[in-house]
Design a protein around this motif. Structure first.
Motif, short mmCIF file in Angstrom:
data_model
loop_
_atom_site.label_atom_id
_atom_site.label_comp_id
_atom_site.label_asym_id
_atom_site.label_seq_id
_atom_site.Cartn_x
_atom_site.Cartn_y
_atom_site.Cartn_z
N ALA A 230 0.81 -1.22 0.00
CA ALA A 230 0.00 0.00 0.00
C ALA A 230 0.85 1.27 0.00
N GLY A 231 2.15 1.14 0.21
CA GLY A 231 3.02 2.31 0.27
C GLY A 231 4.47 1.88 0.27
N THR A 232 5.32 2.71 0.85
CA THR A 232 6.76 2.46 0.81
C THR A 232 7.42 2.36 2.18
N THR A 233 6.64 2.46 3.25
CA THR A 233 7.20 2.46 4.61
C THR A 233 7.51 1.05 5.08
N GLU A 234 8.68 0.88 5.69
CA GLU A 234 9.03 -0.38 6.34
C GLU A 234 8.53 -0.33 7.79
N ALA A 235 7.89 -1.41 8.21
CA ALA A 235 7.28 -1.43 9.54
C ALA A 235 7.52 -2.77 10.22
N LEU A 236 7.74 -2.70 11.53
CA LEU A 236 8.04 -3.88 12.34
C LEU A 236 7.16 -3.85 13.58
N LEU A 237 6.40 -4.92 13.83
CA LEU A 237 5.57 -5.00 15.02
C LEU A 237 6.42 -5.37 16.23
N ILE A 238 6.26 -4.62 17.32
CA ILE A 238 6.99 -4.90 18.56
C ILE A 238 5.97 -4.95 19.70
N LYS A 239 5.94 -6.08 20.38
CA LYS A 239 4.95 -6.25 21.45
C LYS A 239 5.62 -6.32 22.81
N SER A 240 4.80 -6.10 23.83
CA SER A 240 5.22 -6.34 25.21
C SER A 240 4.20 -7.25 25.86
N SER A 241 4.69 -8.16 26.67
CA SER A 241 3.83 -9.01 27.46
C SER A 241 4.63 -9.51 28.65
N PRO A 242 4.04 -9.52 29.85
CA PRO A 242 4.80 -9.98 31.02
C PRO A 242 5.13 -11.47 30.96
N SER A 243 4.55 -12.19 30.01
CA SER A 243 4.93 -13.59 29.84
C SER A 243 6.37 -13.70 29.34
N ASP A 244 6.87 -12.59 28.74
CA ASP A 244 8.26 -12.54 28.32
C ASP A 244 9.03 -11.71 29.35
N ARG A 353 5.77 -0.27 34.50
CA ARG A 353 4.46 -0.90 34.26
C ARG A 353 4.33 -1.30 32.80
N SER A 354 4.66 -0.40 31.89
CA SER A 354 4.54 -0.71 30.47
C SER A 354 5.53 -1.79 30.05
N PHE A 355 6.76 -1.69 30.53
CA PHE A 355 7.79 -2.61 30.07
C PHE A 355 7.66 -4.01 30.67
N GLU A 356 7.08 -4.13 31.88
CA GLU A 356 7.11 -5.43 32.55
C GLU A 356 5.75 -5.98 32.96
N HIS A 357 4.72 -5.14 33.08
CA HIS A 357 3.44 -5.62 33.62
C HIS A 357 2.31 -5.66 32.60
N ASN A 358 2.31 -4.74 31.64
CA ASN A 358 1.19 -4.63 30.70
C ASN A 358 1.45 -5.39 29.41
N ASP A 359 0.36 -5.74 28.73
CA ASP A 359 0.43 -6.11 27.33
C ASP A 359 0.37 -4.81 26.53
N GLU A 360 1.39 -4.58 25.71
CA GLU A 360 1.48 -3.34 24.94
C GLU A 360 1.71 -3.65 23.47
N VAL A 361 1.53 -2.63 22.63
CA VAL A 361 1.79 -2.77 21.20
C VAL A 361 2.53 -1.54 20.71
N ASN A 362 3.54 -1.77 19.88
CA ASN A 362 4.29 -0.69 19.24
C ASN A 362 4.58 -1.09 17.80
N VAL A 363 4.71 -0.10 16.96
CA VAL A 363 5.14 -0.33 15.59
C VAL A 363 6.39 0.52 15.35
N ALA A 364 7.47 -0.14 14.94
CA ALA A 364 8.70 0.57 14.57
C ALA A 364 8.62 0.88 13.09
N LEU A 365 8.76 2.15 12.74
CA LEU A 365 8.61 2.61 11.36
C LEU A 365 9.93 3.15 10.86
N HIS A 366 10.43 2.60 9.77
CA HIS A 366 11.69 3.05 9.19
C HIS A 366 11.36 3.83 7.93
N ASP A 367 11.23 5.13 8.10
CA ASP A 367 10.79 5.97 6.98
C ASP A 367 11.06 7.43 7.34
#
Length: 414
Positions: A230-244, A353-367
């Motif tokens: 749909a475009g030209t941006t490179e994107a990488l999904l990065i998640k957080s979960s306390p299971s990790d 809290r975000s780094f160790e306790h919550n389930d979080e979502v981030n997208v790394a965008l290289h553009d």
């Protein structure tokens, strides 16, 4: 009496676990230039994710931009809608979202929703959604046999329509981001609208918590159209979960900050960086990288958290990290921009809290264009900030200085 004693004992045990669980001393074995192929290779490998090319990314600044775009996407859904949210709060913002979801479900669109059991506790819309055919589940409901996971919340904000358009960022669905009844400005926030192969990765992340909540493996083809460029941006999904124990988002933040060559810009509503992240910011400033951090000023929804964060300012300011406090309203933006080429946007705060306790979502965008768009917003925010200087921080009130040590507990929890 027995249950009271048992409850107090459990609370004391949980507090001890929070306070004395050892932290990981994150650091890199070798600095990698974020523009090098090696950086992308290592980031993908350590975060167990894949860089997807061919994406289109639109940055949506503040509620008047992102709420209509999200509602329009829902209203246009033909096959499926998946939504995961920490908070849906009744009011003028949420009501038209619910109307649109109900309308689509009644036409046969598959609508699946995950809500955090605490963030959206007592959400009054759930019976109506279910009556219309929406499937709704709560993440980590408060039950006696789940008390050991009470501190694990889903903080993810994900909306995916027809498996081909996705939204993520810092905002929930509530009036605080759209209209403020007391006349104060709405919260400052940013969302991203995404199209392309990255959407399937976000759908997979939704499917992870949907499976945990419902037991259902999401296999319906309506949720999984063949990804199209749909475009030209490179994107990488990065998640957080306390299971990790060592979360991918924490790794990504550390790698980007340690590797920065020219600039680091951070927007966060809750700034309680651990010792390893503070060290990375200080080292970056020491090697000539411009490091700027935008945080809430006196207008904040978490005053004690703000004071806990301000306790840490001194060492950062002494080493050249620049700190700015936003004046007009609560800023809830969660973004990291490195060298005006990489951008990380999502739901993660700079706190434990975000780094160790919550389930979080981030997208790394290289553009460069996307990072530049976020950088322009960041510069606009700085024009509405007060920069914190070392002399001003040293001259803060005695009351604030006295509260600081008490806030150490919050630093461990947050």
């Amino acid at each position: 009496m027995f249950w009271t004693v048992l409850g107090i004992g459990f609370a004391a045990w949980l507090l001890l676990v929070i306070l004395f669980t050892p932290r990981i001393d994150y650091h890199v074995s070798a600095r990698l230039d974020p523009e090098s192929p090696a950086f992308t290779h290592v980031l993908q490998s350590t975060c167990h994710s894949t860089m997807h090319g061919g994406n289109r990314v639109e940055i949506l600044t503040n509620g008047p931009a992102f709420y209509p775009a999200m509602r329009d996407a829902i209203a246009g859904a033909q096959a499926s809608i998946t939504l995961e949210a920490y908070i849906i709060s009744p009011g003028r913002v949420a009501a038209p979202f619910i109307d649109a979801l109900v309308d689509r479900a009644r036409t046969g669109v598959s609508v699946r929703i995950v809500l955090d059991a605490i963030g959206s506790a007592g959400c009054p819309y759930v019976p109506r959604l279910r009556e219309a055919g929406c499937l709704v589940h709560f993440y980590q409901p408060v039950r006696w046999h789940l008390l050991h996971r009470l501190n694990n919340r889903t903080h993810r904000e994900i909306l995916i329509v027809d498996g081909c358009v996705a939204f993520t960022g810092g905002a929930g669905i509530a009036d605080r981001w759209g209209v403020q009844a007391d006349g104060s400005p709405p919260w400052r926030d940013t969302m991203a609208r995404l199209e392309g192969p990255i959407v399937a990765a976000l759908q997979g992340l939704f499917a992870e918590n949907w499976l945990e909540c419902s037991g259902e493996i999401l296999t319906d083809s309506r949720h999984w159209p063949t990804p199209q460029p749909a475009g030209t941006t490179e994107a990488l999904l990065i998640k957080s979960s306390p299971s990790d124990r060592a979360t991918a988002s924490r790794v990504a933040f550390q790698m980007l900050i340690e590797g920065a060559v020219r600039s680091i810009d951070i927007s966060t509503p809750y700034f309680l960086p651990d010792k390893a992240l503070r060290g990375a910011l200080r080292r970056a400033a020491a090697r000539g990288v411009t490091v700027r951090v935008a945080v809430p000023g006196t207008v904040t929804d978490q005053r004690l958290v703000r004071l806990a964060g301000r306790r840490l300012y001194g060492e950062l300011l002494k080493d050249g990290v620049r700190l700015f406090e936003y004046r007009p309203s609560m800023t809830h933006v969660k973004a990291l921009i490195v060298d005006e080429r990489w951008a990380l946007i999502g739901t993660t705060n700079i706190d434990n809290r975000s780094f160790e306790h919550n389930d979080e979502v981030n997208v790394a965008l290289h553009d460069e264009a996307v990072a530049g768009r976020l950088r322009a917003d960041f510069d606009g925010d700085l024009a509405l900030c007060d920069e914190v200087t070392l002399p001003a921080w040293q001259a803060r009130s005695w009351a604030e200085k006295m509260v600081g040590p008490i806030c150490w507990i919050l630093e461990r929890q947050q």
